[in-house]
Design an enzyme around this catalytic site. Structure first.
Site, PDB file in Angstrom:
ATOM      1  N   THR A 152      -0.134 -22.988  44.942  1.00 53.32           N
ATOM      2  CA  THR A 152       1.093 -23.322  45.673  1.00 53.32           C
ATOM      3  C   THR A 152       1.991 -24.223  44.832  1.00 53.32           C
ATOM      4  O   THR A 152       3.194 -23.971  44.695  1.00 53.32           O
ATOM      5  CB  THR A 152       0.739 -24.026  47.005  1.00 53.32           C
ATOM      6  OG1 THR A 152      -0.141 -23.174  47.735  1.00 53.32           O
ATOM      7  CG2 THR A 152       1.972 -24.326  47.822  1.00 53.32           C
ATOM      8  N   ASN A 172      -2.346 -10.659  48.054  1.00 52.06           N
ATOM      9  CA  ASN A 172      -3.552 -11.272  48.621  1.00 52.06           C
ATOM     10  C   ASN A 172      -3.990 -10.649  49.946  1.00 52.06           C
ATOM     11  O   ASN A 172      -5.123 -10.780  50.340  1.00 52.06           O
ATOM     12  CB  ASN A 172      -3.345 -12.780  48.814  1.00 52.06           C
ATOM     13  CG  ASN A 172      -2.095 -13.086  49.600  1.00 52.06           C
ATOM     14  OD1 ASN A 172      -0.998 -12.705  49.203  1.00 52.06           O
ATOM     15  ND2 ASN A 172      -2.237 -13.769  50.715  1.00 52.06           N
ATOM     16  N   CYS A 210      -4.607 -18.213  54.153  1.00 54.62           N
ATOM     17  CA  CYS A 210      -4.027 -19.454  53.644  1.00 54.62           C
ATOM     18  C   CYS A 210      -3.277 -20.191  54.736  1.00 54.62           C
ATOM     19  O   CYS A 210      -3.094 -21.389  54.649  1.00 54.62           O
ATOM     20  CB  CYS A 210      -3.124 -19.177  52.469  1.00 54.62           C
ATOM     21  SG  CYS A 210      -4.039 -18.427  51.146  1.00 54.62           S
ATOM     22  N   HIS A 218     -10.007 -21.782  42.422  1.00 53.70           N
ATOM     23  CA  HIS A 218     -10.958 -21.437  43.487  1.00 53.70           C
ATOM     24  C   HIS A 218     -10.959 -19.953  43.833  1.00 53.70           C
ATOM     25  O   HIS A 218     -11.783 -19.494  44.619  1.00 53.70           O
ATOM     26  CB  HIS A 218     -10.707 -22.296  44.736  1.00 53.70           C
ATOM     27  CG  HIS A 218      -9.427 -22.011  45.471  1.00 53.70           C
ATOM     28  ND1 HIS A 218      -9.416 -21.439  46.710  1.00 53.70           N
ATOM     29  CD2 HIS A 218      -8.129 -22.228  45.155  1.00 53.70           C
ATOM     30  CE1 HIS A 218      -8.164 -21.320  47.135  1.00 53.70           C
ATOM     31  NE2 HIS A 218      -7.365 -21.801  46.197  1.00 53.70           N
ATOM     32  N   THR A 245      -2.353 -38.747  37.034  1.00 54.03           N
ATOM     33  CA  THR A 245      -3.641 -38.647  36.338  1.00 54.03           C
ATOM     34  C   THR A 245      -4.274 -37.290  36.625  1.00 54.03           C
ATOM     35  O   THR A 245      -4.320 -36.840  37.768  1.00 54.03           O
ATOM     36  CB  THR A 245      -4.577 -39.787  36.810  1.00 54.03           C
ATOM     37  OG1 THR A 245      -3.915 -41.017  36.517  1.00 54.03           O
ATOM     38  CG2 THR A 245      -5.921 -39.750  36.111  1.00 54.03           C
TER      39      THR A 245
HETATM   40  C1  PLP Z   1      -1.176 -14.847  46.131  1.00 52.27           C
HETATM   41  C2  PLP Z   1      -1.400 -16.298  46.414  1.00 52.27           C
HETATM   42  N1  PLP Z   1      -0.504 -17.204  45.965  1.00 52.27           N
HETATM   43  C3  PLP Z   1      -0.661 -18.509  46.176  1.00 52.27           C
HETATM   44  C4  PLP Z   1      -1.759 -18.995  46.854  1.00 52.27           C
HETATM   45  C5  PLP Z   1      -1.896 -20.468  47.045  1.00 52.27           C
HETATM   46  O1  PLP Z   1      -2.926 -20.992  46.264  1.00 52.27           O
HETATM   47  P1  PLP Z   1      -3.535 -22.446  46.608  1.00 52.27           P
HETATM   48  O2  PLP Z   1      -4.098 -22.360  47.983  1.00 52.27           O
HETATM   49  O3  PLP Z   1      -4.551 -22.677  45.545  1.00 52.27           O
HETATM   50  O4  PLP Z   1      -2.430 -23.430  46.537  1.00 52.27           O
HETATM   51  C6  PLP Z   1      -2.709 -18.104  47.351  1.00 52.27           C
HETATM   52  C7  PLP Z   1      -3.867 -18.569  48.167  1.00 52.27           C
HETATM   53  O5  PLP Z   1      -4.442 -17.834  48.897  1.00 52.27           O
HETATM   54  C8  PLP Z   1      -2.533 -16.717  47.113  1.00 52.27           C
HETATM   55  O6  PLP Z   1      -3.412 -15.812  47.553  1.00 52.27           O
END
Ligand code: PLP
Length: 380
Positions: free
Chosen positions: A71, A150, A328, A200, A236
């Site tokens: 993000t 996703n 998410c 992750h 940091t």
């Molecule tokens: C395509 C995509 N972009 C961005 C993100 C956001 O990543 P994060 O949760 O590590 O900030 C995700 C999380 O599922 C994602 O699938």
């Protein structure tokens, strides 16, 4: 049974990654900005992690900037590029992650930017002719199109888009969060200007990711503060996170061919078994085409039924963790903006199963069996 089939939301940490991180949680605790030996040792470890990531992606270490995840990396590139290049037109799609779409909405209000949505075909792929016509009409635009979706797993022709961007002098950002660690990116060849990753999603730790920012297309910093990350992101560093990210990516590349084949077999097997057991089942996006679909994601489309609302809950009761779209936005039985954009008015059920190297064919069989039991039998 306790089965995890939500690997697009997050993946379990690989124990080998944890072992690499451990020393940096305990004995090697120095602040990398300190000039004494404790600091220098940690700084060297971060720089070697950066070098490793850059080698794998075929770019230079200076083009990798560590962040708190996907993000932040998406926010940083989009806002950084708009401000650095005075961008007035952005071309994107309605099926991007909220990390992109909500950032664009915010910038639209703050910066008087026009957003143009590219057409998608009936399987959810970008209409390249329409993209080119938007580029022709909007000089020096910013393109933001994700590499792997996703929710439905669709893959973008990232090489083709990068060539169009070059031809039309556009800035090309791609949210590659679901693709990094699952596909090899060659950034010498694919001239994307900014891309993003979250550890992750490939068996690394949470809360750490990176943005790739092409050297010739510098953008403004995102977090102002200290001079960390070559003045591009103050604060940091998440030292053990960065060490874990690099280790996880190294393992992903080491084992990629084998794991791609293995996971694709799990996915194809699930498609076949679902077809054989659930009448009227189909798949959202382009799942049956391995060339154009992320092998870790399968979004199942189920015939309309009142029970669909309870499916995820009932699967959970049977020990199966899956998702109804993007996890998410957490919790979420809330409708998916991706499915709403692609299948307006559809009342079919949607369940996203997503796989990793830790899943087994037995788990897939069990999930199919339980899902079939939960689907009401139609008598005509
Ligand atoms: C395509 C995509 N972009 C961005 C993100 C956001 O990543 P994060 O949760 O590590 O900030 C995700 C999380 O599922 C994602 O699938």
């Amino acid at each position: 049974m306790n089965i995890y089939l939500d690997n697009a939301a997050t993946t379990p940490l690989d124990p080998e990654v944890f072992e690499a991180m451990k020393p940096f949680m305990l004995e090697d605790f120095g602040n990398p900005s300190s000039t004494h030996s404790h600091g220098r040792k940690v700084k060297a470890a971060i720089e070697s992690a950066r070098k490793k990531v850059a080698e794998l992606l075929q770019c230079t270490p200076g083009e990798i900037i560590f962040t708190s995840g996907g993000t932040e990396a998406d926010n940083a590139i989009l806002t950084g590029a708009v401000h650095a290049y005075g961008i007035r037109n952005i071309i994107s799609s309605p099926i991007e992650h909220h990390a992109v779409l909500h950032t664009l909405e915010h910038m639209q209000k703050e910066n008087q930017i026009d957003i143009h949505m590219v057409n998608l075909d009936d399987r959810g792929h970008v209409d390249m002719a329409h993209l080119e016509s938007l580029l022709a009409k909007n000089d020096r635009a910013l393109i933001s199109l994700m590499h792997a979706n996703n929710e439905i797993g669709n893959l973008l022709d990232i090489q083709g888009v990068s060539e169009l961007a070059e031809k039309h002098q556009a800035y090309f950002h791609s949210d590659t969060v679901q693709a990094v660690g699952h596909y090899r990116h060659n950034l010498q060849k694919t001239k994307v200007h900014g891309m993003t990753a979250a550890a992750h999603k490939f068996h690394g730790p949470k809360g750490v990711g990176f943005k790739f920012v092409r050297r010739e297309k510098k953008i403004l910093p995102f977090v102002y503060g200290g001079s960390q990350e070559r003045n591009m992101r103050g604060g940091t560093e998440n030292v053990y996170g960065i060490i874990g990210l690099a280790k996880a990516l190294e393992i992903a590349y080491r084992d990629m061919d084998e794991h791609t084949r293995y996971i694709q077999r799990l996915k194809s097997g699930m498609i076949q078994k679902l077809r054989a057991t659930i009448p009227g089942v189909t798949f959202h996006g382009d799942s049956e085409n391995p060339e154009k679909s992320l092998y870790t994601v399968l979004n199942v489309s189920l015939p309309e039924s009142e029970e669909n609302n309870m499916l995820l809950f009932n699967l959970d009761l049977q020990g199966i963790s899956a998702s109804g779209g993007s996890a998410c936005s957490s919790g979420a039985t809330a409708g998916s903006h991706v499915l709403a954009a692609l299948y307006p008015g559809s009342k079919r059920g949607a369940i996203r199963f997503s796989f990793s190297k830790y899943n087994t064919p037995e788990e897939i069989d069990y999930a199919v069996k339980k899902l079939a039991e939960l689907i009401p039998v139609k008598t005509f």
